[in-house]
Scaffold this active site. Structure first.
Site, mmCIF file in Angstrom:
data_model
loop_
_atom_site.group_PDB
_atom_site.id
_atom_site.type_symbol
_atom_site.label_atom_id
_atom_site.label_comp_id
_atom_site.label_asym_id
_atom_site.label_seq_id
_atom_site.Cartn_x
_atom_site.Cartn_y
_atom_site.Cartn_z
ATOM 1 N N ASP A 161 27.868 24.464 27.863
ATOM 2 C CA ASP A 161 26.474 24.112 28.226
ATOM 3 C C ASP A 161 26.386 23.334 29.066
ATOM 4 O O ASP A 161 26.833 21.839 28.585
ATOM 5 C CB ASP A 161 25.732 23.966 26.643
ATOM 6 N N HIS A 162 25.754 23.302 30.184
ATOM 7 C CA HIS A 162 25.861 22.481 31.394
ATOM 8 C C HIS A 162 24.709 21.269 31.030
ATOM 9 O O HIS A 162 24.635 20.192 31.751
ATOM 10 C CB HIS A 162 25.402 23.187 32.623
ATOM 11 N N ARG A 163 23.759 21.378 30.064
ATOM 12 C CA ARG A 163 22.944 20.402 29.535
ATOM 13 C C ARG A 163 23.849 18.933 29.005
ATOM 14 O O ARG A 163 23.244 17.948 29.122
ATOM 15 C CB ARG A 163 21.863 20.882 28.435
#
Length: 431
Positions: free
Chosen positions: A400-402
């Protein structure tokens, strides 16, 4: 007295369930704790039982309907006089009774007599088993009856198509006269049992398949997915597993590569705690998990399920092998308990020995990463200045690039690869 049995909160965070199969019908007399329905939650198939005895006077809806927590699942008349009205389910034809949610009353059908394996096959074939005439002992429905039902249904479809094309009235299969306007060639085909093959088939998206679809969509459209890929030299691992597998086989224990992968992953998770986390979107907080509960994506005939190995970092290769085998066997029997499907902090998936070299797994939301282990293949690679034959495994990491950036993701993958390339280090974890 009328008793409404409302769908209880049967699992953490669950708000509704889908009715997969009714085990009773309107008019049946049931005992307390008798199974009444199979329902599909977000996590697993659950068999519901009635808390009271009495006569069933209403059901929540047809199979495939969704019931929310707190809504009536079944209505039971609990007066003592009902007890004397019981007749065997298989031998009684039910009278029409009202149903919940404003459904139009309809005559209830006779419940088929069939073995569980036959019922399962009927669901796979899309056959309403209660409409099948049983030819087995006592009217029991057999596999042959299911096949006959399908053939007759296909024949009826073919006849209907012929009628639509020709515009003529035609006799059903087995008839002896056909009007001149009918398509004679087509009828010859039907008469010789060479049925018209439909151009498409529609399968209802229900049960576990529906829940998988909903969860995958939520994951894909909530977390920005990024997948990194690499390969790892597992030549040592192949040899060590082979030697240990022969030893454990004496104790009827099957040793796969998965226990080693779990140990490598949990070691990496301890070094990079951001991967063993979730994102609380309401409070905008990253929640770091201090225990290592590893979800194992498992393919079954019903669909993908993710049983959970709790405290995987505290278990030896041997213990993991035993637990994996037990959970896999229960998954294929659809016998996993809800608690065995909840609480994972990180998930491992695999395309299997016959799968591809790489893949892009979807995160098991609300986790923030998933590790994919892929096929092991012998092929030539460069080691130093020489070309040698090695056992190479493809691996992938979706994150999850968040929460996670590419650079730490690369370090996480190389850490996992280090342990898989040097599996003897993992054996130090034996307790």
């Amino acid at each position: 007295m009328i008793y409404e049995f409302k769908l209880p909160d049967i699992g953490e965070g669950l708000h509704e369930a889908e009715i997969i199969r009714w085990l009773v019908r309107e008019g049946d007399v049931v005992k307390a704790d008798q199974p009444i329905a199979e329902i599909q939650t977000d996590k697993a198939m659950v068999e519901m039982t009635t808390p009271v005895a009495g006569k069933v006077v209403a059901l929540a809806g047809p199979e495939g309907a969704t019931v929310k927590v707190g809504e009536p699942l079944i209505v039971v008349e609990t007066e003592a006089s009902v007890a004397g009205e019981a007749t065997p389910i298989e031998d009684s034809v039910r009278e029409p009774v009202p149903v919940l949610h404003g459904e139009t009353p309809r005559p209830a059908r006779k419940r088929a007599i069939a073995a569980p394996s036959v019922r399962k096959r009927a669901r796979e074939m899309g056959v309403p088993i209660d409409e099948v005439e049983g030819t087995g002992e006592g009217g029991r429905v057999t596999l042959a009856d299911l096949e006959r039902y399908v053939r007759e249904r296909e024949a009826a479809v073919a006849v209907a198509e012929l009628r639509e094309r020709s515009g003529a009235a035609v006799l059903p299969v087995g008839g002896t006269a056909i009007e001149q306007k009918a398509d004679k060639a087509a009828w010859t085909s039907i008469a010789s049992t060479e049925l018209v093959v439909p151009e498409e088939e529609r399968i209802p998206l229900r049960g576990l398949r529906k829940k998988i679809a909903e969860k995958m969509v939520k994951s894909a459209y909530t977390a920005p997915h990024v997948t990194g890929m690499d390969e790892v030299d597992v030549t040592k691992l192949v040899e060590i597993r082979k030697n240990l597998a022969s030893e454990l086989a004496k104790e009827q224990i099957k040793l796969t590569y998965l226990p080693f992968i779990i140990k490598a992953v949990t070691r990496a998770l301890k070094q990079y705690p951001m991967f063993n986390a979730s994102l609380d979107e309401e409070t905008n907080e990253i929640v770091l998990k201090k225990r290592y509960h590893i979800g194992i994506a498992t393919a079954t005939k019903a669909g993908l399920v993710v049983p959970v190995i709790r405290d995987a970092d505290q278990k030896s290769i041997r213990e993991l092998a035993i637990e994996i085998a037990e959970l896999s066997e229960k998954a294929h029997r659809q016998a996993l308990r809800l608690e065995e499907l909840q609480g994972s902090t990180f998930t491992i998936t695999s395309t299997g020995a016959g799968g591809g070299w790489f893949a892009t797994p979807i995160i098991n939301y609300p986790e923030v990463a998933i590790f994919g282990a892929h096929a092991i293949k012998r092929r030539p690679v460069v080691v130093g200045d020489e070309i040698v034959i090695r056992d190479m495994m493809g691996m992938s990491l979706t994150f999850d690039h968040r929460v996670i950036d590419g650079e730490p993701a690369g370090r996480f993958m190389r850490t996992v690869a280090h342990y898989l390339e040097n599996p003897e280090v993992l054996l130090l974890d034996v307790r």
